[in-house]
Design a protein around this motif. Structure first.
Motif, PDB file in Angstrom:
ATOM      1  N   ASP A 204       0.705  -1.234   0.117  1.00 19.09           N
ATOM      2  CA  ASP A 204      -0.017   0.063  -0.023  1.00 19.09           C
ATOM      3  C   ASP A 204       0.805   1.258   0.002  1.00 19.09           C
ATOM      4  O   ASP A 204       0.376   2.480  -0.438  1.00 19.09           O
ATOM      5  N   ALA A 205       2.191   1.163   0.666  1.00 18.74           N
ATOM      6  CA  ALA A 205       2.843   2.480   0.736  1.00 18.74           C
ATOM      7  C   ALA A 205       3.547   2.774  -0.516  1.00 18.74           C
ATOM      8  O   ALA A 205       4.304   3.769  -0.691  1.00 18.74           O
ATOM      9  N   VAL A 206       3.598   1.853  -1.461  1.00 20.10           N
ATOM     10  CA  VAL A 206       4.649   2.428  -2.696  1.00 20.10           C
ATOM     11  C   VAL A 206       3.696   2.914  -3.720  1.00 20.10           C
ATOM     12  O   VAL A 206       2.488   2.472  -3.963  1.00 20.10           O
ATOM     13  N   ALA A 207       4.229   4.014  -4.296  1.00 22.82           N
ATOM     14  CA  ALA A 207       3.416   4.690  -5.510  1.00 22.82           C
ATOM     15  C   ALA A 207       3.527   4.106  -6.677  1.00 22.82           C
ATOM     16  O   ALA A 207       2.646   4.438  -7.629  1.00 22.82           O
ATOM     17  N   SER A 208       4.581   3.351  -6.976  1.00 22.58           N
ATOM     18  CA  SER A 208       4.800   2.773  -8.450  1.00 22.58           C
ATOM     19  C   SER A 208       5.629   1.510  -8.360  1.00 22.58           C
ATOM     20  O   SER A 208       6.377   1.421  -7.151  1.00 22.58           O
ATOM     21  N   PRO A 209       5.435   0.801  -9.107  1.00 22.82           N
ATOM     22  CA  PRO A 209       6.522  -0.356  -9.242  1.00 22.82           C
ATOM     23  C   PRO A 209       7.645  -0.034  -9.040  1.00 22.82           C
ATOM     24  O   PRO A 209       8.465   0.784  -9.477  1.00 22.82           O
ATOM     25  N   LEU A 210       8.646  -0.975  -8.442  1.00 20.88           N
ATOM     26  CA  LEU A 210       9.804  -0.901  -7.906  1.00 20.88           C
ATOM     27  C   LEU A 210      10.566  -2.221  -7.823  1.00 20.88           C
ATOM     28  O   LEU A 210      10.085  -3.223  -7.525  1.00 20.88           O
ATOM     29  N   VAL A 211      12.076  -2.248  -7.850  1.00 23.67           N
ATOM     30  CA  VAL A 211      12.971  -3.475  -7.499  1.00 23.67           C
ATOM     31  C   VAL A 211      13.667  -3.325  -6.436  1.00 23.67           C
ATOM     32  O   VAL A 211      14.357  -2.052  -6.559  1.00 23.67           O
ATOM     33  N   SER A 212      13.535  -3.747  -5.529  1.00 25.32           N
ATOM     34  CA  SER A 212      14.504  -3.840  -4.357  1.00 25.32           C
ATOM     35  C   SER A 212      15.336  -5.080  -3.810  1.00 25.32           C
ATOM     36  O   SER A 212      14.516  -6.068  -4.106  1.00 25.32           O
ATOM     37  N   GLY A 213      16.314  -4.818  -3.296  1.00 19.54           N
ATOM     38  CA  GLY A 213      17.188  -5.789  -3.046  1.00 19.54           C
ATOM     39  C   GLY A 213      18.585  -6.248  -4.069  1.00 19.54           C
ATOM     40  O   GLY A 213      18.535  -5.956  -5.071  1.00 19.54           O
ATOM     41  N   LEU A 214      19.542  -6.509  -3.520  1.00 24.07           N
ATOM     42  CA  LEU A 214      20.890  -6.793  -4.259  1.00 24.07           C
ATOM     43  C   LEU A 214      20.849  -8.309  -4.555  1.00 24.07           C
ATOM     44  O   LEU A 214      21.122  -8.669  -5.719  1.00 24.07           O
ATOM     45  N   PHE A 215      20.992  -9.209  -3.427  1.00 20.52           N
ATOM     46  CA  PHE A 215      21.294 -10.524  -3.636  1.00 20.52           C
ATOM     47  C   PHE A 215      19.730 -11.344  -4.187  1.00 20.52           C
ATOM     48  O   PHE A 215      20.061 -12.379  -4.814  1.00 20.52           O
ATOM     49  N   ASN A 216      18.850 -10.935  -3.547  1.00 13.15           N
ATOM     50  CA  ASN A 216      17.655 -11.587  -4.163  1.00 13.15           C
ATOM     51  C   ASN A 216      16.810 -10.746  -4.402  1.00 13.15           C
ATOM     52  O   ASN A 216      15.773 -10.132  -3.343  1.00 13.15           O
ATOM     53  N   PRO A 217      16.763  -9.903  -5.406  1.00 14.18           N
ATOM     54  CA  PRO A 217      15.791  -8.835  -5.885  1.00 14.18           C
ATOM     55  C   PRO A 217      14.228  -9.049  -5.876  1.00 14.18           C
ATOM     56  O   PRO A 217      14.190 -10.115  -6.449  1.00 14.18           O
ATOM     57  N   ARG A 218      13.618  -8.377  -5.509  1.00 10.43           N
ATOM     58  CA  ARG A 218      12.155  -8.748  -5.453  1.00 10.43           C
ATOM     59  C   ARG A 218      11.283  -7.398  -6.065  1.00 10.43           C
ATOM     60  O   ARG A 218      11.775  -6.242  -6.232  1.00 10.43           O
ATOM     61  N   ILE A 219      10.229  -7.557  -6.851  1.00  7.00           N
ATOM     62  CA  ILE A 219       9.456  -6.531  -7.410  1.00  7.00           C
ATOM     63  C   ILE A 219       8.303  -6.387  -6.383  1.00  7.00           C
ATOM     64  O   ILE A 219       7.635  -7.310  -5.881  1.00  7.00           O
ATOM     65  N   TYR A 220       8.124  -4.994  -6.190  1.00  9.91           N
ATOM     66  CA  TYR A 220       6.900  -4.625  -5.512  1.00  9.91           C
ATOM     67  C   TYR A 220       6.029  -3.852  -6.287  1.00  9.91           C
ATOM     68  O   TYR A 220       6.447  -2.686  -7.121  1.00  9.91           O
ATOM     69  N   LEU A 221       4.678  -3.946  -6.298  1.00 12.29           N
ATOM     70  CA  LEU A 221       3.861  -3.352  -7.056  1.00 12.29           C
ATOM     71  C   LEU A 221       2.714  -2.833  -6.020  1.00 12.29           C
ATOM     72  O   LEU A 221       2.312  -3.215  -4.986  1.00 12.29           O
ATOM     73  N   PRO A 222       2.208  -1.526  -6.624  1.00 15.84           N
ATOM     74  CA  PRO A 222       1.357  -0.769  -5.730  1.00 15.84           C
ATOM     75  C   PRO A 222       0.022  -1.492  -5.627  1.00 15.84           C
ATOM     76  O   PRO A 222      -0.499  -2.021  -6.505  1.00 15.84           O
ATOM     77  N   THR A 223      -0.642  -1.596  -4.525  1.00 12.94           N
ATOM     78  CA  THR A 223      -1.820  -2.258  -4.166  1.00 12.94           C
ATOM     79  C   THR A 223      -2.829  -1.830  -5.332  1.00 12.94           C
ATOM     80  O   THR A 223      -3.954  -2.565  -5.658  1.00 12.94           O
ATOM     81  N   ARG A 224      -3.052  -0.568  -5.222  1.00 11.00           N
ATOM     82  CA  ARG A 224      -4.211   0.023  -6.207  1.00 11.00           C
ATOM     83  C   ARG A 224      -4.340  -0.127  -7.558  1.00 11.00           C
ATOM     84  O   ARG A 224      -4.883   0.271  -8.464  1.00 11.00           O
ATOM     85  N   MET A 225      -3.074  -0.663  -8.084  1.00  9.41           N
ATOM     86  CA  MET A 225      -2.843  -0.857  -9.473  1.00  9.41           C
ATOM     87  C   MET A 225      -3.973  -1.990 -10.033  1.00  9.41           C
ATOM     88  O   MET A 225      -4.395  -2.881  -9.200  1.00  9.41           O
ATOM     89  N   ASP A 226      -4.246  -1.793 -11.234  1.00 10.90           N
ATOM     90  CA  ASP A 226      -5.445  -2.502 -11.960  1.00 10.90           C
ATOM     91  C   ASP A 226      -4.777  -3.758 -12.462  1.00 10.90           C
ATOM     92  O   ASP A 226      -4.131  -3.866 -13.675  1.00 10.90           O
ATOM     93  N   PHE A 227      -4.934  -4.819 -11.485  1.00  9.81           N
ATOM     94  CA  PHE A 227      -4.337  -6.213 -11.901  1.00  9.81           C
ATOM     95  C   PHE A 227      -4.766  -6.709 -13.159  1.00  9.81           C
ATOM     96  O   PHE A 227      -4.451  -7.969 -13.636  1.00  9.81           O
ATOM     97  N   ARG A 228      -6.092  -6.405 -13.370  1.00 10.28           N
ATOM     98  CA  ARG A 228      -6.819  -7.002 -14.634  1.00 10.28           C
ATOM     99  C   ARG A 228      -6.531  -6.571 -15.852  1.00 10.28           C
ATOM    100  O   ARG A 228      -6.761  -7.186 -16.765  1.00 10.28           O
ATOM    101  N   ASN A 229      -5.716  -5.404 -15.848  1.00  7.48           N
ATOM    102  CA  ASN A 229      -4.955  -5.104 -17.193  1.00  7.48           C
ATOM    103  C   ASN A 229      -3.720  -5.947 -17.414  1.00  7.48           C
ATOM    104  O   ASN A 229      -2.603  -5.651 -16.937  1.00  7.48           O
ATOM    105  N   THR A 230      -3.969  -6.792 -18.063  1.00  9.36           N
ATOM    106  CA  THR A 230      -2.643  -7.623 -18.335  1.00  9.36           C
ATOM    107  C   THR A 230      -1.638  -7.044 -19.307  1.00  9.36           C
ATOM    108  O   THR A 230      -0.541  -7.485 -19.029  1.00  9.36           O
ATOM    109  N   VAL A 231      -2.184  -6.131 -20.238  1.00  3.99           N
ATOM    110  CA  VAL A 231      -1.109  -5.585 -20.934  1.00  3.99           C
ATOM    111  C   VAL A 231      -0.321  -4.652 -19.999  1.00  3.99           C
ATOM    112  O   VAL A 231       0.923  -4.643 -20.305  1.00  3.99           O
TER     113      VAL A 231
END
Length: 549
Positions: A204-231
């Motif tokens: 909920d706290a991130v405003a836009s997608p991001l990647v964090s981490g060096l050895f095990n990088p993870r992708i973080y997506l904002p909760t309010r994003m439209d996950f139904r938009n597959t494109v």
């Protein structure tokens, strides 16, 4: 010939790094959008190496090291060599032949001979700058040398603390993320990209997608994003996985280290901003290279959709940013796949730039190669130093001096230009390096008998006390620049300057007497310097007496 070492002082790393940053900024301004996007992140990586790793490559491309920073005294003790008629060398503790009072010079172009009577004091006639100002400037310089290191080392933990605090705050925001383990759309897209091992979270706290981490990088997506938009989801994951493939978070971590060590340098801060922008552009280009015309339009819409709520670009992680969305969208619209020629040119461009950057700056080194070599067969004395750090093999000094004597013995022209060219040629052949790797210093060397014979033809003779006379008059100040001979006495009725041609032959003698503008100007300078020196002596004496009280 290349010479490698890990001996670059930090202040030279910072200096050469700043020059490289300025060069990349110029290249970026000229070629941004005309070259593939991968070019500039690579160049920034080379700059980061220069800022953080104390390597030194010496090559024909290396810039000369600024004067005054050689590691050892360029004129070691026991400097002078003389070669007798039977070609036997002998060390001379005094000096060059014919000049028994000669001092060891600072440079070959400033060989000084002070010929005069010891009981008569010398007076400086070479300038009118205030000695007191020079002393004050020197005091401030030494004070600055003590204070600035403390300021620098205090700045490192201060900047590091600020960056660590920002990183900690980012980590707190991401701590409450939700793992998207069962989202089939996300898992399917990642598997198709061969990135199924990457974990994706929502927050909920991130405003836009991001990647964090060096050895095990993870992708973080904002909760309010439209996950139904597959494109949209596909474009986001493609962009973020491109950051992971390019190891962008590692590059940004190295950039943070460079900022901590070079916190005082505004060019490094400018570089950090440009680096973050260029990494985003490189990821955009990586995604677009796999899209058709319609896919590129959709990608531009995705950028707009995610950048509306995005934040500023950050070195803490890789994320969408709204600050450059207009430029990025334009790049997407005008994107063209690089041709084979463009890729080849870019590779050559990057390789050439990296070579120039890596070898352009060299660490301080000892330029000393030979002693001052004099032969009775030549009017010229020669000393050679190197212009860059070299490995010349065993007995380099002896081999170089043997080479000098072989040229001096064969000298029949007396022409310094021809002599210098011959010396550079034989040294280059002897050591297998380019001629520009050597610096030849020539100075006119005459025996006492030769000098007095030359001067006598121009009415210059020696007095019984050893000082020079001109037409029987006592010389006050005298200079023979090419020979490196000077005299300055408090008393005398004439000032003279001996002028020689390129080959060292006297062509004229300029003389000034009282009433001449030049003579009167020199007298004024001498009086000013005398008063200035007297004033400084009084100041120092008064300070000492005050301290004693």
């Amino acid at each position: 010939m290349l010479h490698f070492g890990l001996n670059m002082p930090f202040y030279y790393m910072a200096l050469y790094g700043s020059i490289m940053i300025a060069a990349v900024l110029v290249l970026r301004g000229l070629f941004k959008g005309k070259l593939p996007a991968f070019v500039f992140p690579i160049l920034w990586a080379v700059v980061l190496l220069r800022l953080l790793v104390p390597f030194s490559f010496s090559s024909p491309l290396s810039m000369p090291v600024p004067s005054g920073i050689f590691l050892s005294d360029p004129w070691p003790e026991g400097l002078f060599f003389n070669e007798s008629e039977n070609n036997v060398r002998e060390d001379q503790d005094s000096a060059l032949p014919g000049n028994p009072q000669r001092e060891i010079p600072e440079t070959a172009s400033e060989l000084l001979i002070f010929s005069g009577v010891e009981e008569q004091p010398m007076t400086n006639i070479l300038g009118t700058a205030s000695t007191w100002n020079a002393v004050s400037a020197q005091t401030l310089f030494h004070a600055g040398r003590k204070v600035l290191p403390w300021l620098y080392f205090l700045g490192i933990p201060a900047v590091a603390g600020i960056l660590i605090r920002q990183k900690y705050r980012c980590g707190l925001k991401l701590r409450d993320s939700l793992f998207m383990e069962h989202n089939e759309a996300v898992n399917s897209i990642l598997r198709n990209m061969d990135m199924g091992h990457v974990l994706v979270f929502t927050n909920d706290a991130v405003a836009s997608p991001l990647v964090s981490g060096l050895f095990n990088p993870r992708i973080y997506l904002p909760t309010r994003m439209d996950f139904r938009n597959t494109v949209l989801l596909h474009h986001i994951l493609a962009h973020e996985t491109m950051h992971i493939k390019h190891r962008d978070n590692w590059v940004k971590a190295v950039m943070l280290a460079a900022l901590c060590l070079n916190w005082y340098n505004p060019l490094v801060w400018i570089m950090s901003k440009c680096l973050a922008s260029d990494l985003e552009a490189a990821c955009d280009a990586g995604v677009l290279s796999k899209c058709d015309e319609e896919g590129r339009k959709d990608y531009a819409y995705s950028l707009l959709a995610m950048a509306v709520n995005g934040g500023r670009s950050s070195l803490m992680y890789s994320a969408f940013s709204k600050t450059e969305v207009e430029r990025r969208v334009k790049n997407v619209i005008h994107y063209r796949r690089a041709t084979g020629f463009a890729v080849l040119f870019s590779v050559l461009f990057v390789t050439g730039s990296a070579v120039v950057f890596a070898t352009g700056g060299q660490a301080p080194f000892s330029s000393y190669l030979t002693k001052y070599c004099v032969s009775s067969n030549s009017r010229w004395g020669v000393r050679v130093e190197t212009t860059r750090s070299l490995t010349l093999g065993d007995n380099a000094q002896k081999r170089a001096e043997d080479t000098l004597f072989s040229v001096l013995r064969a000298d029949t022209t007396g022409d310094p230009d021809i002599l210098e060219a011959e010396i550079l040629g034989v040294l280059s052949k002897e050591f297998g390096v380019e001629k520009k790797a050597f610096h030849v210093m020539l100075s006119l060397c005459l025996s006492e008998e030769e000098l007095e014979a030359e001067y006598k033809a121009w009415d210059l003779t020696r007095a019984e006390n050893g000082s020079w006379l001109y037409q029987g008059e006592q010389i006050r100040t005298y200079q023979d620049k090419m020979l490196g001979s000077y005299q300055s006495l408090n008393k005398g009725s004439v000032d003279i300057s001996v002028e020689r041609d390129r080959c060292g032959s006297i062509i004229s003698i300029a003389a000034w007497r009282e009433g001449d503008e030049e003579y009167d100007e020199r007298t004024r300078r001498m009086e000013e310097n005398s008063r200035s020196s007297y004033g400084i002596t009084e100041e120092i004496t008064e300070d000492v007496l005050t301290e004693q009280r």
